[in-house]
Design an enzyme around this catalytic site. Sequence first.
Site, PDB file in Angstrom:
ATOM      1  N   GLU A 216       0.826  -1.211   0.000  1.00  0.00           N
ATOM      2  CA  GLU A 216       0.000   0.000   0.000  1.00  0.00           C
ATOM      3  C   GLU A 216       0.860   1.260   0.000  1.00  0.00           C
ATOM      4  O   GLU A 216       1.884   1.332   0.679  1.00  0.00           O
ATOM      5  CB  GLU A 216      -0.934  -0.022   1.215  1.00  0.00           C
ATOM      6  CG  GLU A 216      -1.741  -1.320   1.292  1.00  0.00           C
ATOM      7  CD  GLU A 216      -3.060  -1.168   2.012  1.00  0.00           C
ATOM      8  OE1 GLU A 216      -3.406  -0.035   2.405  1.00  0.00           O
ATOM      9  OE2 GLU A 216      -3.748  -2.185   2.164  1.00  0.00           O
TER      10      GLU A 216
ATOM     11  N   ASN B 258      -0.072  -5.575   3.564  1.00  0.00           N
ATOM     12  CA  ASN B 258      -1.009  -6.519   4.156  1.00  0.00           C
ATOM     13  C   ASN B 258      -0.680  -7.912   3.629  1.00  0.00           C
ATOM     14  O   ASN B 258      -0.685  -8.139   2.417  1.00  0.00           O
ATOM     15  CB  ASN B 258      -2.455  -6.149   3.818  1.00  0.00           C
ATOM     16  CG  ASN B 258      -2.894  -4.913   4.575  1.00  0.00           C
ATOM     17  OD1 ASN B 258      -2.773  -4.851   5.789  1.00  0.00           O
ATOM     18  ND2 ASN B 258      -3.381  -3.912   3.864  1.00  0.00           N
TER      19      ASN B 258
ATOM     20  N   ARG C 173      -2.157 -10.776   3.333  1.00  0.00           N
ATOM     21  CA  ARG C 173      -3.392 -11.574   3.257  1.00  0.00           C
ATOM     22  C   ARG C 173      -4.192 -11.141   2.037  1.00  0.00           C
ATOM     23  O   ARG C 173      -3.815 -10.201   1.339  1.00  0.00           O
ATOM     24  CB  ARG C 173      -4.235 -11.356   4.522  1.00  0.00           C
ATOM     25  CG  ARG C 173      -4.536  -9.867   4.779  1.00  0.00           C
ATOM     26  CD  ARG C 173      -5.567  -9.641   5.848  1.00  0.00           C
ATOM     27  NE  ARG C 173      -5.646  -8.260   6.256  1.00  0.00           N
ATOM     28  CZ  ARG C 173      -6.275  -7.285   5.614  1.00  0.00           C
ATOM     29  NH1 ARG C 173      -6.865  -7.549   4.467  1.00  0.00           N
ATOM     30  NH2 ARG C 173      -6.309  -6.064   6.088  1.00  0.00           N
TER      31      ARG C 173
END
Length: 447
Positions: free
Chosen positions: A275, A289, A291
Amino acid sequence: MFQKILIANRGEIALRVLRACKELGIQTVVVHSTADADAMHVRLADESVCIGPPPSRDSYLNIHQIVAACEITGADAVHPGYGFLSENAKFADILAAHNITFIGPSGDHIRIMGDKIEAKRTAKRLGIPVVPGSDGAVTDQKEARRIAAEIGYPVIIKASAGGGGRGMKVALTEDDLEIALQTASTEAGAAFGDDAVYIEKYLEKPRHIEVQVFGDGFGRGVHFGERDCSLQRRHQKVWEEAPSPALNAEERARIGGICAKAIADLGYSGAGTIEFLYENGEFYFIEMNTRLQVEHPVTEAITGIDLVHEQIRVASGGGLSVRQEDIKFNGHAIECRINAEDPRTFTPSPGTITHFHTPGGLGIRVDSGVYSGYKIPPYYDSLIGKLIVHGRNRVECMMRLRRALDEFVVDGIKTTLPLFRDLVGNADIANGDYDIHWLEKYLAKEE
């Protein structure tokens, strides 16, 4: 390939993973709390195991109960979905110790990226552009003043172990710094059990851009393009789209290539999202992240690739099914998160759904685990469904989204559907002219 996968989650993501397993011919086991006994994923799974009472700590976060459910049912892998235990390194380690595959990255990679300071150091080492700021935790006011003076005001103080906007404070000037540092540290300690904070340059009108990546664990990595998640309220995403209206093909290829190489060099396995804040043509890493993301369907819509299938394939040792040159981007997709909340105050609205009708037609997808007569429990996240719309271009996608929102009916509770009906008619949204502060300013005007 796995024989039986236990899905350690609930709601729409549990149903999403269950569908992927069935398409691959894999037996499914779901775990559930007593509050979710009538949930759709429980009804559709091959087997289900009740693991505790409604509170998450006693059920969906109860690692010992989940491991026991694996042993009872003979599940050889666990898909954690998102939230709950999906980024819990201890959970991944415990499963490995019991010879159960965690469908996700290694515990070590979860730990690295779960610590915001270590994640930033790692990103910098891997060649990912980062926001100017402290190299580690900031421990006193004198050090904080020095760092802030070097990078220039405004600055933002963030919790090292944080997320969701907690332990995050902005200092516009040196006079604001002391109270911002103290408040962020106190909030971080209360929310995460770790009061470490760090300082970064505060970007005033950035967009939130994230790059979907995959690694095979053997030194290969690819990216599936970016998503624009700039429409947020209290640092929580509300509306996501792919590709971003703000990027051109050159920028997309550049940041995607950087991220894919970083994932390969890290030896990362499975799905991840890197991100960034994006402002004035520059990308600045904020977190990774480790996942599947809530908003993964928009990437699936524009690539035609099932990311959950890919997760399962990689975790089983099958490697990536695609090379970078195989991944093509087609059209535009937007996702709206439908929450059981008041559309103005955002107060949760649990209760019984008396009527539930989803839109249909070309390019329309609804991921939801609810149905007419379903009682939404008050114990969990308020997300009840996701509306994903795909079109040949952004204009067609927006027109299709407007129609789909008009068709969507949820009676018996309050939802955020009226908010999206307002947004789809807004000129700034239509033009793709918004940043991470836009939605909160818009909502403030409406009050």
